[in-house]
Design an enzyme around this catalytic site. Structure first.
Site, PDB file in Angstrom:
ATOM      1  CG  HIS A 122      -1.766  -0.921   1.436  1.00  0.00           C
ATOM      2  ND1 HIS A 122      -3.041  -1.040   1.432  1.00  0.00           N
ATOM      3  CD2 HIS A 122      -1.585  -2.486   2.165  1.00  0.00           C
ATOM      4  CE1 HIS A 122      -3.616  -2.352   1.795  1.00  0.00           C
ATOM      5  NE2 HIS A 122      -2.414  -3.051   2.157  1.00  0.00           N
ATOM      6  CG  HIS A 131      -9.966  -3.212   3.939  1.00  0.00           C
ATOM      7  ND1 HIS A 131     -10.194  -4.104   4.840  1.00  0.00           N
ATOM      8  CD2 HIS A 131      -8.949  -2.478   3.861  1.00  0.00           C
ATOM      9  CE1 HIS A 131      -9.212  -3.747   5.760  1.00  0.00           C
ATOM     10  NE2 HIS A 131      -8.246  -3.115   5.248  1.00  0.00           N
ATOM     11  CG  HIS A 146      -6.382  -6.886   3.640  1.00  0.00           C
ATOM     12  ND1 HIS A 146      -6.717  -5.705   3.175  1.00  0.00           N
ATOM     13  CD2 HIS A 146      -4.796  -6.891   3.323  1.00  0.00           C
ATOM     14  CE1 HIS A 146      -5.741  -5.119   2.786  1.00  0.00           C
ATOM     15  NE2 HIS A 146      -4.585  -5.643   3.115  1.00  0.00           N
ATOM     16  CD  GLU A 180      -4.289  -8.036   8.342  1.00  0.00           C
ATOM     17  OE1 GLU A 180      -5.190  -7.419   7.877  1.00  0.00           O
ATOM     18  OE2 GLU A 180      -2.947  -7.298   8.438  1.00  0.00           O
TER      19      GLU A 180
HETATM   20 ZN   LIG Z   1      -2.430  -5.099   3.014  1.00  0.00          ZN
END
Ligand SMILES: [Zn+2]
Length: 411
Positions: free
Chosen positions: A68, A184, A211, A214
């Site tokens: 990012h 996202h 993602h 996580e």
């Molecule tokens: Zn990331």
């Protein structure tokens, strides 16, 4: 025509071949791999010949498939060790970055990647402020325009902003820059936005990334609408329940080329589902240590024939965008995996596997592949081929040569 010669060629080909005293002959594509650099020189006397020196190595250039660039500031103010604490600190510190700071931090980030030998990257773009700088980076870029938002009431506004950014990306797109889509995550998107982004990616045959699993908090939230995300979502967004379960979320991506990023808290059923869909898993060992407190289960993935990718994520969850640091972190993090096997797998994860995931025809030294190459020197001689990948990872920080599409790019 160019000839680049070195003491070691790491081909990343199907036979895991390492060639000593070889050369790569190329223009924008690789034309020939020579097993004898002197022979290559005499065979093509008119070609530009360069030998990289004692203990030199040539291999495919690195690919940082998940980063990012817009989050390249805030290097020392974020809170690590707990995902929710980190997320809260990202939200709170967001306003501190000025436009000038953002521009220079993005330029620094790209410079660091180029110096370390990154020839291609997958950049998640949240605001579209990175499109222009990425377009003139000289690198191959897959630009994942991100969609994010949990409240249904702002859906139309968010969709319009996504379309604005996507159209802008399209204006800059060419052989080197490819527009793509990112959702996202399952926890940060409403169903309306998920369905919109997935429909859009399918209609336009675009690559996708998201993602996934996580943190422990995400696991609890998606499974049971409980855990640390409960208080977070209530406080920030007034939301009581997860919008979706993990299996339903994964099923939405059927038919798309998707990179599922992190998967540190994913289970074997989810691994299986990702593998069966022909999708890819990206792990980011440093980020995973700092935010999720758990590394991706490389061994299980390998046993399940999942070819994983290693990437740095952004600087909001890493101290460096240098992929060599990331690979070293993996070497020291996976303490029970073989040092004859893991290093080669890691090199493959940032070359061939990443190329396959991003749809770039590079990632190995083979005739017909794009001439995306790096060259650098080791501090000494390596006697056994099987230890070369480990020594390369231990000793490399920057490269002497970065060639993208047959053109040499200065660090
Ligand atoms: Zn990331």
């Amino acid at each position: 025509m160019n000839i680049l010669a070195a003491d070691y060629l790491i081909t990343m080909d199907d036979e895991r071949k390492i060639i000593r005293n070889g050369a790569v002959i190329f223009d924008s594509e690789i034309l020939e791999i020579s097993f004898d650099r002197e022979l290559a020189k005499s065979k093509y006397p008119d070609a530009a010949y360069e030998y990289l020196g004692k203990n030199s190595v040539i291999m495919p250039s690195l690919i940082n498939a998940h980063t990012h660039i817009e989050f390249s500031k805030n290097k020392t103010t974020l809170h690590y060790g707990n995902f929710i604490d980190w997320l809260t600190s990202v939200i709170e510190k967001k306003e501190l970055t000025s436009e000038e700071e953002l521009e220079s931090s993005m330029a620094d980030a790209l410079l660091q990647m180029r110096k370390s030998g990154v020839g291609a990257l997958g950049a998640v773009s949240s605001f579209g402020k990175d499109i222009e700088i990425l377009s003139r980076s000289g690198l191959r870029v897959t630009l994942f325009n991100e969609i994010l938002g949990t409240g249904e009431e702002r859906s139309e506004e968010i969709k319009a902003d996504f379309m604005r950014r996507f159209e802008l990306t399209k204006r800059y797109s060419n052989e080197m820059l490819t527009p793509a889509v990112s959702i996202h995550s399952a926890y940060a998107c409403s169903r309306t936005l998920m369905d919109f982004a997935i429909g859009f990616a399918k209609e336009n045959s675009l690559k996708m990334c998201t993602h996934f699993m996580e943190s422990k908090a995400e696991r609890f939230w998606l499974d049971r609408s409980r855990g640390e995300f409960k208080a977070f979502f209530k406080a920030f967004f007034g939301i009581e329940r997860s919008a979706i379960k993990a299996d339903e979320f994964l099923a939405k991506f059927d038919g798309l080329d998707t990179m599922f990023v992190h998967c540190t808290h994913a289970n074997e059923t989810e691994f299986e589902s990702i593998r069966n869909a022909g999708s890819y898993i990206v792990h980011c060992p440093v980020s995973n240590r700092l935010l999720g407190m758990k590394l991706f289960d490389v061994e299980t993935a390998k046993n399940m024939r999942i070819e994983y990718i290693t990437a740095t994520d952004g600087l909001s969850s890493n101290f460096s965008l240098n992929l060599w640091n990331e690979l070293r972190s993996a070497i020291f993090g996976y303490t029970d995996l073989s040092l004859k096997v893991l290093p080669y797998d890691l090199l493959k994860s940032v070359t061939l596997n990443a190329a396959n995931a991003l749809g770039i025809d590079s990632g190995k030294l083979e005739v017909g592949k794009k001439a995306d190459l790096i060259g650098f020197c080791l501090p000494g001689f390596v006697d056994e081929d099987e230890y070369l990948p480990l020594q390369v990872i231990l000793h490399t920080n920057s490269v002497d040569k970065l060639i993208v599409n047959g053109v040499s790019i200065n660090g």
